[in-house]
Design a protein around this motif. Sequence first.
Motif, short mmCIF file in Angstrom:
data_model
loop_
_atom_site.label_atom_id
_atom_site.label_comp_id
_atom_site.label_asym_id
_atom_site.label_seq_id
_atom_site.Cartn_x
_atom_site.Cartn_y
_atom_site.Cartn_z
N TRP A 290 0.78 -1.29 -0.22
CA TRP A 290 0.08 -0.10 -0.03
C TRP A 290 0.81 1.02 -0.15
O TRP A 290 0.30 2.40 0.03
CB TRP A 290 -0.81 0.40 1.52
N GLN B 223 -7.98 7.06 -4.09
CA GLN B 223 -6.72 6.15 -3.38
C GLN B 223 -5.67 6.99 -2.94
O GLN B 223 -4.81 6.06 -2.17
CB GLN B 223 -5.74 5.57 -5.25
N GLU C 128 -7.33 5.54 0.71
CA GLU C 128 -7.60 4.44 0.12
C GLU C 128 -6.63 4.27 1.26
O GLU C 128 -6.41 2.62 1.86
CB GLU C 128 -8.03 3.44 -0.84
N HIS D 72 -5.18 4.73 4.31
CA HIS D 72 -6.00 3.82 5.05
C HIS D 72 -5.37 2.42 5.96
O HIS D 72 -5.49 1.78 6.72
CB HIS D 72 -7.39 3.85 5.23
N HIS D 73 -4.93 1.60 4.67
CA HIS D 73 -4.98 0.50 4.48
C HIS D 73 -3.20 0.21 4.89
O HIS D 73 -3.26 -0.60 5.82
CB HIS D 73 -4.62 0.10 3.03
#
Length: 171
Positions: free
Chosen positions: A32, A47, A50, A53-54
């Motif tokens: 990530w 993205q 995202e 967050h990951h």
Amino acid sequence: MQQCQSAKGQGSCALLNLDQWARVDDGNGLPWLHILERARVRNDRAQIEEALHHIGAAARFEGATYAIAGRVADHAGAGDVDGIAALLVAVDAVHIAARIEPYDALNTVCKGASLSDANRRQECEHAAQTLTERSDLPLALLNGAELGRRLGWPTERVDALRRLASSNSAM
């Protein structure tokens, strides 16, 4: 992924991409980080969020950098000189492998005015915790400590993390 950097699009490397890596290595924040870099280059805000967050939610942040040292040891000869040579090659290989991660992407999205946004600040805080608490990479620890410093972590905590990273690098 590291081995395919020089052979992108060739042989079995043509079948490997960042999104597959993230799916196959579920729970690892490292793929990530690369996706975050790609999103930052593309200026893909969704993205970026995202990926951030990951990274923060990852159970681990593993580069398996030290596995390279194991491969070198597997091929080392039995003599003393062979052992010393294998040690030197393994140390160099670990340092080279550890340097290719795009931490600058994380540092870019987690600095300055972006930290005034409460959601971004929280995601950056979680990412810093992942790098400092669940990583096998000394550079991740250093980058997490620097991110923590920018987020206002106590100086004692940041200094302790830096010392830990330095001791890991020395080993």
